[in-house]
Design an enzyme around this catalytic site. Structure first.
Site, PDB file in Angstrom:
ATOM      1  N   LYS A  10      -0.001  21.313  -0.464  1.00  0.00           N
ATOM      2  CA  LYS A  10      -0.516  20.635  -1.651  1.00  0.00           C
ATOM      3  C   LYS A  10      -1.666  21.416  -2.271  1.00  0.00           C
ATOM      4  O   LYS A  10      -1.755  21.597  -3.490  1.00  0.00           O
ATOM      5  CB  LYS A  10      -0.985  19.218  -1.296  1.00  0.00           C
ATOM      6  CG  LYS A  10      -1.512  18.418  -2.467  1.00  0.00           C
ATOM      7  CD  LYS A  10      -2.108  17.102  -2.012  1.00  0.00           C
ATOM      8  CE  LYS A  10      -1.063  16.213  -1.397  1.00  0.00           C
ATOM      9  NZ  LYS A  10      -1.619  14.884  -0.987  1.00  0.00           N
ATOM     10  N   THR A  60      -5.633   4.637   2.917  1.00  0.00           N
ATOM     11  CA  THR A  60      -5.837   3.610   3.939  1.00  0.00           C
ATOM     12  C   THR A  60      -4.650   2.656   3.911  1.00  0.00           C
ATOM     13  O   THR A  60      -4.758   1.531   3.419  1.00  0.00           O
ATOM     14  CB  THR A  60      -7.150   2.835   3.706  1.00  0.00           C
ATOM     15  OG1 THR A  60      -7.154   2.312   2.359  1.00  0.00           O
ATOM     16  CG2 THR A  60      -8.355   3.740   3.888  1.00  0.00           C
ATOM     17  N   GLU A 117     -12.490   2.811  -6.652  1.00  0.00           N
ATOM     18  CA  GLU A 117     -11.826   3.185  -7.898  1.00  0.00           C
ATOM     19  C   GLU A 117     -10.972   2.009  -8.381  1.00  0.00           C
ATOM     20  O   GLU A 117     -10.435   1.240  -7.587  1.00  0.00           O
ATOM     21  CB  GLU A 117     -10.973   4.446  -7.704  1.00  0.00           C
ATOM     22  CG  GLU A 117      -9.992   4.405  -6.547  1.00  0.00           C
ATOM     23  CD  GLU A 117      -8.657   3.803  -6.918  1.00  0.00           C
ATOM     24  OE1 GLU A 117      -8.466   3.464  -8.105  1.00  0.00           O
ATOM     25  OE2 GLU A 117      -7.814   3.665  -6.030  1.00  0.00           O
ATOM     26  N   PHE A 118     -10.865   1.898  -9.689  1.00  0.00           N
ATOM     27  CA  PHE A 118     -10.026   0.879 -10.325  1.00  0.00           C
ATOM     28  C   PHE A 118      -9.090   1.596 -11.303  1.00  0.00           C
ATOM     29  O   PHE A 118      -9.206   1.441 -12.514  1.00  0.00           O
ATOM     30  CB  PHE A 118     -10.887  -0.152 -11.050  1.00  0.00           C
ATOM     31  CG  PHE A 118     -11.792  -0.932 -10.140  1.00  0.00           C
ATOM     32  CD1 PHE A 118     -11.358  -2.070  -9.490  1.00  0.00           C
ATOM     33  CD2 PHE A 118     -13.096  -0.502  -9.912  1.00  0.00           C
ATOM     34  CE1 PHE A 118     -12.186  -2.784  -8.637  1.00  0.00           C
ATOM     35  CE2 PHE A 118     -13.944  -1.212  -9.067  1.00  0.00           C
ATOM     36  CZ  PHE A 118     -13.488  -2.358  -8.426  1.00  0.00           C
ATOM     37  N   SER A 217       3.808 -10.933 -17.598  1.00  0.00           N
ATOM     38  CA  SER A 217       5.227 -10.668 -17.827  1.00  0.00           C
ATOM     39  C   SER A 217       5.980 -10.863 -16.517  1.00  0.00           C
ATOM     40  O   SER A 217       5.605 -10.291 -15.488  1.00  0.00           O
ATOM     41  CB  SER A 217       5.436  -9.241 -18.333  1.00  0.00           C
ATOM     42  OG  SER A 217       4.792  -9.047 -19.580  1.00  0.00           O
ATOM     43  N   PRO A 218       7.050 -11.661 -16.525  1.00  0.00           N
ATOM     44  CA  PRO A 218       7.812 -11.853 -15.285  1.00  0.00           C
ATOM     45  C   PRO A 218       8.533 -10.579 -14.884  1.00  0.00           C
ATOM     46  O   PRO A 218       8.752  -9.681 -15.701  1.00  0.00           O
ATOM     47  CB  PRO A 218       8.802 -12.965 -15.663  1.00  0.00           C
ATOM     48  CG  PRO A 218       8.969 -12.838 -17.140  1.00  0.00           C
ATOM     49  CD  PRO A 218       7.632 -12.395 -17.661  1.00  0.00           C
ATOM     50  N   CYS A 226      -0.899  -0.412  -3.901  1.00  0.00           N
ATOM     51  CA  CYS A 226      -2.165  -1.138  -3.782  1.00  0.00           C
ATOM     52  C   CYS A 226      -1.999  -2.638  -3.526  1.00  0.00           C
ATOM     53  O   CYS A 226      -2.514  -3.155  -2.540  1.00  0.00           O
ATOM     54  CB  CYS A 226      -3.003  -0.932  -5.051  1.00  0.00           C
ATOM     55  SG  CYS A 226      -3.588   0.763  -5.267  1.00  0.00           S
ATOM     56  N   LYS A 229      -0.658  -3.901   0.073  1.00  0.00           N
ATOM     57  CA  LYS A 229      -1.547  -3.634   1.214  1.00  0.00           C
ATOM     58  C   LYS A 229      -2.895  -4.330   1.047  1.00  0.00           C
ATOM     59  O   LYS A 229      -3.493  -4.786   2.027  1.00  0.00           O
ATOM     60  CB  LYS A 229      -1.722  -2.129   1.420  1.00  0.00           C
ATOM     61  CG  LYS A 229      -2.661  -1.419   0.480  1.00  0.00           C
ATOM     62  CD  LYS A 229      -2.806   0.060   0.836  1.00  0.00           C
ATOM     63  CE  LYS A 229      -3.793   0.777  -0.058  1.00  0.00           C
ATOM     64  NZ  LYS A 229      -5.184   0.320   0.137  1.00  0.00           N
TER      65      LYS A 229
END
Length: 399
Positions: A10, A60, A117-118, A217-218, A226, A229
């Site tokens: 990577k 995580t 973080e968001f 929204s269905p 995210c 977990k």
């Protein structure tokens, strides 16, 4: 800025400007940073020896009983201990259980600051540069200020708090989004039973500023790297604290039910009965990523539905414009790179990911290719009148 990772392959790719994830705009930012010399990648932790701030961004994943698996995180912390300069501050960006930042500070013998973080997958670069809030949780004011200073120039409110509140805020935010999606999915089922239209109900709700427009929204359920977990981790944290977080537990149960409900709709569409047999039925799946704009299939509701369809005996072919066959886990779905192969001789199509380009497909041609021109649109993405004119029998959610 220096990025360190243990994955040599990577790192080598990043050094060449090759970004290994589907993220609009990120490749250009990496190329620019490399070209001007302000960005470097390595596997050698000693490159961080003179850093003023180190950001810990280690995965995580879910561990046993819903707990966060911190083995990779703890290994990274242990590796950093002999490397960092005395003045260096560690900012924890990983989503970690309450108390992890404080423990990190003790292990490293230096201030550690929670700085979650968001970021949305597929919008991470944009969200980083245009955040709606910045959370800095620290007990050392000087260290917290140094982490907050990383975001100077960004116009967003900065929430200064303690590490425990910061860590919990991350879990609480994601869990609340899961609650909203589970709520609207159950509401869509109720709309079907009563003859209401979820689109009109949701639009009415969106206009209330106390509710907001997002996550109404269905769909086939929530998933990704995210929400699943983080809801499990928050439920585990609550149980350990002696708190019955029943509303969140019910949201998780409702999400599992949504997978089964989609299978029932497919049974109804293909056989005429929610109890009909799918044994040997060839079904085409449109979309396998957990949402549009990403190649991520981790905990994808599309794959959860696919697994249940396969258990019912269906033969599955899938197409997703963002998912590469080389990285696809395989198993119950044969992934193809041509959407016509999904439709050919299919007993029905199931749209599972809301890729906008699906609206522009040649639907009359796809109808001609199918054995039975039926589509279950689990995202209410398509124009039902247009599909009907193309020759399909259309099934949406909550309509």
């Amino acid at each position: 800025m220096t990025g360190v990772d243990i994955d040599a392959r990577k790192v080598a790719g990043l050094c060449r400007g090759e970004v290994p994830i589907a993220e609009p705009g990120l490749d250009a930012l990496v190329a620019e940073g490399l070209a001007r010399g302000g960005l470097a990648f390595t596997t050698d932790l000693r490159a961080l020896a003179e850093s003023d701030v180190v950001l810990l961004c280690v995965p995580t994943p879910t561990g046993p009983e819903g707990t966060a698996d911190l083995r990779a995180y703890d290994a990274a912390v242990d590796s950093l201990a002999p490397v960092l300069a005395p003045h260096c501050v560690v900012a924890v960006k990983s989503t970690v259980p309450v108390g992890t930042t404080a423990r990190t500070a003790r292990v490293l013998g230096r201030p550690a600051v929670s700085n979650p973080e968001f970021l949305r997958e597929g919008h991470a670069a944009h969200d980083f540069l245009h955040p709606d809030r910045i959370v800095v949780g620290g007990t050392d004011p000087s260290a917290a200020d140094r982490v907050a200073a990383l975001y100077d120039g960004l116009t967003a409110p900065v929430v200064h708090t303690d590490p425990t509140s910061s860590e919990l805020a991350k879990y609480a935010s994601n869990a609340f989004l899961a609650l909203k999606v589970s709520y609207v999915n159950v509401l869509a089922e109720l709309c079907e039973r009563l003859g209401a239209d979820i689109a009109d109900v949701a639009e009415t709700m969106r206009l209330d500023p106390r509710i907001g427009a997002a996550f109404l929204s269905p769909g086939p359920g929530w998933g990704g790297s995210c929400l699943p977990k983080d809801t499990r981790a928050l439920l585990h944290t609550a149980a350990e604290a002696g708190v019955d977080f029943a509303v969140l537990a019910e949201a998780v149960a409702a999400n599992r039910h949504q997978h089964e409900r989609v299978v029932e709709k497919v049974r109804q569409a293909v056989t005429g009965s929610t109890e009909g047999s799918l044994q040997g039925s060839r079904l085409g799946l449109l979309g396998l990523a957990f949402k549009a704009g990403t190649d991520d299939v981790r905990d994808s509701p599309a794959l959860a539905v696919a697994a249940r369809l396969a258990e019912a005996g269906a033969v599955l072919t899938g197409y997703d414009p963002g998912v590469d066959r080389d990285g696809f886990p395989g198993g119950v779905v044969q992934l193809v790179d041509d959407v016509t192969l999904v439709a050919k001789d299919a007993a029905g199509l199931v749209l599972l990911t809301e890729w906008p380009e699906f609206r522009e497909l040649d639907w009359p041609h796809l109808a001609d290719l199918t054995h039975h021109a039926t589509i279950v649109d689990t995202r209410n993405l398509l124009d039902s009148a247009m599909l009907t004119r193309a020759g399909f029998t259309y099934f949406g959610l909550g309509r």
